[in-house]
Design a protein around this motif. Sequence first.
Motif, PDB file in Angstrom:
ATOM      1  N   ASP A  68     -22.774  14.321  34.915  1.00 38.66           N
ATOM      2  CA  ASP A  68     -23.347  13.426  33.910  1.00 38.66           C
ATOM      3  C   ASP A  68     -22.657  13.621  32.559  1.00 38.66           C
ATOM      4  O   ASP A  68     -22.454  12.661  31.801  1.00 38.66           O
ATOM      5  CB  ASP A  68     -24.851  13.674  33.765  1.00 38.66           C
ATOM      6  CG  ASP A  68     -25.648  13.096  34.925  1.00 38.66           C
ATOM      7  OD1 ASP A  68     -25.131  12.189  35.593  1.00 38.66           O
ATOM      8  OD2 ASP A  68     -26.776  13.562  35.175  1.00 38.66           O
ATOM      9  N   ALA A  69     -22.299  14.855  32.251  1.00 38.47           N
ATOM     10  CA  ALA A  69     -21.582  15.132  31.004  1.00 38.47           C
ATOM     11  C   ALA A  69     -20.211  14.439  31.005  1.00 38.47           C
ATOM     12  O   ALA A  69     -19.787  13.879  29.988  1.00 38.47           O
ATOM     13  CB  ALA A  69     -21.413  16.631  30.807  1.00 38.47           C
ATOM     14  N   LEU A  70     -19.541  14.477  32.143  1.00 39.26           N
ATOM     15  CA  LEU A  70     -18.259  13.786  32.273  1.00 39.26           C
ATOM     16  C   LEU A  70     -18.420  12.292  32.011  1.00 39.26           C
ATOM     17  O   LEU A  70     -17.632  11.681  31.284  1.00 39.26           O
ATOM     18  CB  LEU A  70     -17.713  13.991  33.689  1.00 39.26           C
ATOM     19  CG  LEU A  70     -16.774  15.161  33.932  1.00 39.26           C
ATOM     20  CD1 LEU A  70     -16.672  15.449  35.428  1.00 39.26           C
ATOM     21  CD2 LEU A  70     -15.402  14.855  33.381  1.00 39.26           C
ATOM     22  N   ARG A  71     -19.447  11.697  32.622  1.00 37.70           N
ATOM     23  CA  ARG A  71     -19.680  10.260  32.440  1.00 37.70           C
ATOM     24  C   ARG A  71     -19.969   9.940  30.975  1.00 37.70           C
ATOM     25  O   ARG A  71     -19.492   8.931  30.445  1.00 37.70           O
ATOM     26  CB  ARG A  71     -20.848   9.817  33.323  1.00 37.70           C
ATOM     27  CG  ARG A  71     -20.548   9.883  34.823  1.00 37.70           C
ATOM     28  CD  ARG A  71     -21.714   9.387  35.640  1.00 37.70           C
ATOM     29  NE  ARG A  71     -21.422   9.455  37.074  1.00 37.70           N
ATOM     30  CZ  ARG A  71     -22.201  10.045  37.960  1.00 37.70           C
ATOM     31  NH1 ARG A  71     -23.346  10.606  37.577  1.00 37.70           N
ATOM     32  NH2 ARG A  71     -21.879  10.069  39.241  1.00 37.70           N
ATOM     33  N   LYS A  72     -20.751  10.815  30.326  1.00 43.80           N
ATOM     34  CA  LYS A  72     -21.081  10.583  28.916  1.00 43.80           C
ATOM     35  C   LYS A  72     -19.824  10.688  28.056  1.00 43.80           C
ATOM     36  O   LYS A  72     -19.627   9.885  27.132  1.00 43.80           O
ATOM     37  CB  LYS A  72     -22.121  11.617  28.449  1.00 43.80           C
ATOM     38  CG  LYS A  72     -22.627  11.361  27.038  1.00 43.80           C
ATOM     39  CD  LYS A  72     -23.357  10.038  26.934  1.00 43.80           C
ATOM     40  CE  LYS A  72     -23.935   9.817  25.547  1.00 43.80           C
ATOM     41  NZ  LYS A  72     -24.592   8.499  25.422  1.00 43.80           N
ATOM     42  N   MET A  73     -18.967  11.656  28.346  1.00 48.20           N
ATOM     43  CA  MET A  73     -17.724  11.795  27.589  1.00 48.20           C
ATOM     44  C   MET A  73     -16.846  10.562  27.765  1.00 48.20           C
ATOM     45  O   MET A  73     -16.189  10.120  26.813  1.00 48.20           O
ATOM     46  CB  MET A  73     -16.980  13.062  28.024  1.00 48.20           C
ATOM     47  CG  MET A  73     -17.626  14.352  27.548  1.00 48.20           C
ATOM     48  SD  MET A  73     -16.780  15.834  28.126  1.00 48.20           S
ATOM     49  CE  MET A  73     -15.179  15.641  27.322  1.00 48.20           C
ATOM     50  N   ARG A  74     -16.827  10.004  28.965  1.00 48.56           N
ATOM     51  CA  ARG A  74     -16.041   8.787  29.188  1.00 48.56           C
ATOM     52  C   ARG A  74     -16.623   7.627  28.392  1.00 48.56           C
ATOM     53  O   ARG A  74     -15.883   6.829  27.792  1.00 48.56           O
ATOM     54  CB  ARG A  74     -16.005   8.454  30.683  1.00 48.56           C
ATOM     55  CG  ARG A  74     -15.356   7.112  30.967  1.00 48.56           C
ATOM     56  CD  ARG A  74     -15.146   6.877  32.437  1.00 48.56           C
ATOM     57  NE  ARG A  74     -13.973   7.584  32.924  1.00 48.56           N
ATOM     58  CZ  ARG A  74     -13.517   7.471  34.172  1.00 48.56           C
ATOM     59  NH1 ARG A  74     -14.149   6.701  35.036  1.00 48.56           N
ATOM     60  NH2 ARG A  74     -12.443   8.116  34.552  1.00 48.56           N
ATOM     61  N   GLU A  75     -17.953   7.507  28.354  1.00 47.69           N
ATOM     62  CA  GLU A  75     -18.597   6.450  27.573  1.00 47.69           C
ATOM     63  C   GLU A  75     -18.220   6.550  26.097  1.00 47.69           C
ATOM     64  O   GLU A  75     -18.040   5.542  25.413  1.00 47.69           O
ATOM     65  CB  GLU A  75     -20.127   6.550  27.712  1.00 47.69           C
ATOM     66  CG  GLU A  75     -20.673   6.117  29.054  1.00 47.69           C
ATOM     67  CD  GLU A  75     -22.180   6.351  29.143  1.00 47.69           C
ATOM     68  OE1 GLU A  75     -22.809   6.589  28.090  1.00 47.69           O
ATOM     69  OE2 GLU A  75     -22.719   6.286  30.258  1.00 47.69           O
ATOM     70  N   LEU A  76     -18.115   7.780  25.616  1.00 45.98           N
ATOM     71  CA  LEU A  76     -17.777   8.014  24.216  1.00 45.98           C
ATOM     72  C   LEU A  76     -16.269   7.961  23.959  1.00 45.98           C
ATOM     73  O   LEU A  76     -15.818   8.147  22.838  1.00 45.98           O
ATOM     74  CB  LEU A  76     -18.314   9.387  23.774  1.00 45.98           C
ATOM     75  CG  LEU A  76     -19.844   9.526  23.766  1.00 45.98           C
ATOM     76  CD1 LEU A  76     -20.247  10.983  23.542  1.00 45.98           C
ATOM     77  CD2 LEU A  76     -20.453   8.631  22.697  1.00 45.98           C
ATOM     78  N   ALA A  77     -15.513   7.713  25.040  1.00 51.19           N
ATOM     79  CA  ALA A  77     -14.047   7.642  24.946  1.00 51.19           C
ATOM     80  C   ALA A  77     -13.446   8.929  24.400  1.00 51.19           C
ATOM     81  O   ALA A  77     -12.448   8.913  23.675  1.00 51.19           O
ATOM     82  CB  ALA A  77     -13.620   6.445  24.097  1.00 51.19           C
ATOM     83  N   ASN A  78     -14.067  10.064  24.757  1.00 48.63           N
ATOM     84  CA  ASN A  78     -13.511  11.352  24.329  1.00 48.63           C
ATOM     85  C   ASN A  78     -12.219  11.600  25.099  1.00 48.63           C
ATOM     86  O   ASN A  78     -12.198  11.526  26.332  1.00 48.63           O
ATOM     87  CB  ASN A  78     -14.512  12.471  24.605  1.00 48.63           C
ATOM     88  CG  ASN A  78     -14.130  13.773  23.918  1.00 48.63           C
ATOM     89  OD1 ASN A  78     -13.068  14.323  24.177  1.00 48.63           O
ATOM     90  ND2 ASN A  78     -14.979  14.261  23.045  1.00 48.63           N
ATOM     91  N   PRO A  79     -11.125  11.885  24.395  1.00 49.53           N
ATOM     92  CA  PRO A  79      -9.823  12.007  25.062  1.00 49.53           C
ATOM     93  C   PRO A  79      -9.586  13.334  25.773  1.00 49.53           C
ATOM     94  O   PRO A  79      -8.549  13.508  26.419  1.00 49.53           O
ATOM     95  CB  PRO A  79      -8.837  11.838  23.909  1.00 49.53           C
ATOM     96  CG  PRO A  79      -9.568  12.397  22.730  1.00 49.53           C
ATOM     97  CD  PRO A  79     -11.014  12.018  22.931  1.00 49.53           C
ATOM     98  N   ALA A  80     -10.517  14.290  25.662  1.00 51.19           N
ATOM     99  CA  ALA A  80     -10.303  15.612  26.263  1.00 51.19           C
ATOM    100  C   ALA A  80     -10.132  15.506  27.772  1.00 51.19           C
ATOM    101  O   ALA A  80     -10.812  14.727  28.449  1.00 51.19           O
ATOM    102  CB  ALA A  80     -11.477  16.534  25.938  1.00 51.19           C
ATOM    103  N   LYS A  81      -9.208  16.296  28.314  1.00 50.83           N
ATOM    104  CA  LYS A  81      -9.072  16.428  29.757  1.00 50.83           C
ATOM    105  C   LYS A  81     -10.147  17.397  30.249  1.00 50.83           C
ATOM    106  O   LYS A  81     -10.408  18.409  29.589  1.00 50.83           O
ATOM    107  CB  LYS A  81      -7.690  16.970  30.132  1.00 50.83           C
ATOM    108  CG  LYS A  81      -6.524  16.180  29.558  1.00 50.83           C
ATOM    109  CD  LYS A  81      -6.422  14.805  30.141  1.00 50.83           C
ATOM    110  CE  LYS A  81      -5.157  14.100  29.636  1.00 50.83           C
ATOM    111  NZ  LYS A  81      -5.054  12.720  30.155  1.00 50.83           N
ATOM    112  N   VAL A  82     -10.768  17.091  31.367  1.00 52.00           N
ATOM    113  CA  VAL A  82     -11.835  17.949  31.894  1.00 52.00           C
ATOM    114  C   VAL A  82     -11.389  18.583  33.200  1.00 52.00           C
ATOM    115  O   VAL A  82     -11.017  17.884  34.153  1.00 52.00           O
ATOM    116  CB  VAL A  82     -13.138  17.164  32.103  1.00 52.00           C
ATOM    117  CG1 VAL A  82     -14.209  18.073  32.711  1.00 52.00           C
ATOM    118  CG2 VAL A  82     -13.634  16.600  30.781  1.00 52.00           C
TER     119      VAL A  82
END
Length: 214
Positions: A68-82
């Motif tokens: 869910d954290a990954l999905r939220k980061m994608r929604e926020l367009a965070n560029p960090a690689k996970v």
Amino acid sequence: MADKTIHVLLVDDHQVVRRGLRTFLEVQDDIEVVGEAADGAEGVARAEELKPDVVLMDVKMPGMDGIDALRKMRELANPAKVLIVTSFTEQRTVVPALRAGASGYVYKDVDPEALAGAIRSVHAGHVLLQPEVAGALLSPDDQSSGTGRGTNLTEREREVLGLIADGRSNREIARALVLSEKTVKTHVSNILMKLDLADRTQAALWAVRHGLTD
């Protein structure tokens, strides 16, 4: 040099795990741990605040989990690689993490030097799957599903797709196939369109499932 340092955020609900990761990573010349978080929600907030290059993320955590954290980061367009670092090996855990946007998936018993290499690899834009993870993705159902879409690919597109699954960047693919980077980008766009996939991670996953890489 400072501008080549890879800034890393640790997200794991076990303090001892975070401490162990920090202790090892802090001796790497090119990696700096910039922060920690104990669950997914805190990890998303810290990623927005600290703007790390790479996030090491556990999957199973209280509250908001890693997927869910990954999905939220994608929604926020965070560029960090996970990079997922976990003890869970089941396909039902691996596949959702990759679909949610993870750039790699390794297990917590990974050799420390291999973990540092994994961080460098995903930071460079590669998709990284340990052999055991790739094996976990393969099942008779997965191998047979979606093959119809794959028949629309040209032979060159299949070559490019196989190299994507091997973790090659566009520049490396261009060198390997003696093509221009612009041509490779066009092939990648066509592959994603024909297979109805969102990104390179999903393309790599598809290629592994359908035997286009070792």
